[in-house]
Design an enzyme around this catalytic site. Sequence first.
Site, short mmCIF file in Angstrom:
data_model
loop_
_atom_site.label_atom_id
_atom_site.label_comp_id
_atom_site.label_asym_id
_atom_site.label_seq_id
_atom_site.Cartn_x
_atom_site.Cartn_y
_atom_site.Cartn_z
N SER A 93 1.25 -1.41 -0.41
CA SER A 93 0.05 -0.01 0.32
C SER A 93 0.57 1.63 -0.06
O SER A 93 1.83 1.54 -0.83
CB SER A 93 -0.65 -0.20 1.28
OG SER A 93 -2.11 1.30 0.82
N HIS A 95 -7.86 -6.19 0.17
CA HIS A 95 -6.47 -5.39 0.01
C HIS A 95 -5.63 -5.57 1.66
O HIS A 95 -6.18 -5.98 2.89
CB HIS A 95 -6.77 -3.85 -0.09
CG HIS A 95 -5.76 -2.66 -0.16
ND1 HIS A 95 -4.33 -2.78 -1.09
CD2 HIS A 95 -5.63 -1.65 1.34
CE1 HIS A 95 -3.92 -1.50 -0.96
NE2 HIS A 95 -4.41 -1.41 0.62
N GLU A 112 -9.08 -6.11 -4.39
CA GLU A 112 -9.05 -5.15 -4.04
C GLU A 112 -9.89 -3.61 -4.06
O GLU A 112 -10.59 -3.07 -2.70
CB GLU A 112 -7.52 -4.26 -4.08
CG GLU A 112 -6.58 -5.39 -4.03
CD GLU A 112 -4.90 -4.67 -4.31
OE1 GLU A 112 -4.56 -3.92 -2.91
OE2 GLU A 112 -4.90 -4.87 -5.33
#
Length: 512
Positions: A213, A430, A328
């Site tokens: 991320s 995610h 995600e």
Amino acid sequence: MATMLFRMAMAAICAVVLGWSGAAEARAADTVRVDGGLIAGAAADGVRTFFGVPYAAPPVGDLRWRAPQPVKPWDGVRSATAFSPVCRQTAPWITEPQSEDCLYLNIWAPAAPSSAKRPVMVWIHGGGFFGGSGSQALYDGTRLARRDVIVVTLNYRLGVLGFFSHPDLTAESPDHVSGNQGILDQIAALRWIHDNIAAVGGDPDRVTIMGESAGGESVAILVASPLAKGLFQRAISESGNYGLPLDPAEARQFDKTEAEAAGAAFARAEGASGIAALRALPADQLLRAAWSPRTVVEGHLLREDLTTLYRTGRQNRVPILVGWNADEGKDLAPEIFATSQFTAERHAALLEGLLHRTPSAAMLAKYPARTDAEARASIDQFTTDYWGWRIWFWARLQAAGASDKAYVYHFVHSPTEPLEPCGYGCKAGHGAEIRYVFDQLQQDARPWGADDRLLADQIAGYWTNFAKSGDPNGAGLPRWTPFDGSDRTIHRLGTPAEAVERGPVDFDVFEP
């Protein structure tokens, strides 16, 4: 748009504080000398650990918002058996003690002696540049260290304390820049590792940076920055790609002048006449104010935007391993679009606002919105594919180079369902791959199956092989082909059935 970098509600994917469960059984480790003095960690179950090791001076008082300064020496032997406080932040999932004095790192190293120096894997945590820490449970390096590598995690400044530009800061800087403090912290940590990791058996010339991320975006920035040249030899980025602007409208969010203007406006709103007055304010007051952390193209850390640097081959020349997850979009869509109102009526306008162009007929056909329910499902899939396309775009730029290989993955595995309802990172969502990367399934009390355990072993194997040689392939692992821009060279991480179900990918509708 920095807050779009994924409000990683890591509590939902088990990112709790790591209370070191082996502390009672651990014995004292050998004392080693590093910058600043002697440190003593612990050893248990074949792994030596050194926690809470300072890599820079505390960024407090007059050092708030300055570039990181050298470690302050200490007398005697410093205990390195407990994690430091984490950097001040607003992330709701972080429950660890916080402090502005937070520039510390943690080390896991094999206890067994070795005649050769071991490769080093440096993890940069995610959290949208406003949250997270290097001591979250998912980042426990014990099991990776047992694969004959050294693992390092670190804290870096976050939010308004780590990504803040202001004209006064630029004026006082010897480099005539401001902002990007959190990334400069990462570079300071890498420099510390380069200078000190040999003390615990590490090879300073075989360092891999890796992150997810915002940590993955940090990796992209470090690969592009001349300030990080020579501090690492390989790079792994998991679901981190928002730093590559794809058009002028996106590039403006990284503009130095706009960033300084935003900082000056922030100061006025806080009743501060300049940076000295801001430094006098308590951190609690600064953190209560709204601030969107973002990196800045300021001519020092970044001389140009990432897309230009990669397209022209002016990045640091290292192999990369990058990828994204198959589900995600559901997690990221509210952040990327800054709304949860995904209706049929708003669908086309939302796509246009994100893409900075009118969506094509082919795109609207691929992501239809005849009903509100269909619009919501299409937005989820669109966001996943848009995320994947940006990763693919970066890898394609890398693969165009003459010598720097890119390896691209698509994490398609749906983990065994948790015992409690899943709210974030569900299925291949995610951050879902992190527990596999660190081979830490046992932290989550799920009834893990054979597919989960096999995949964790494979992914940890790929990642550590890449750290050792720059190539993820190794004995007993399915062959991973270097990326050449085609779908056939995107490596699916999941069961064969999941790979068939989730592939191939087609990004043609995203091409401008």
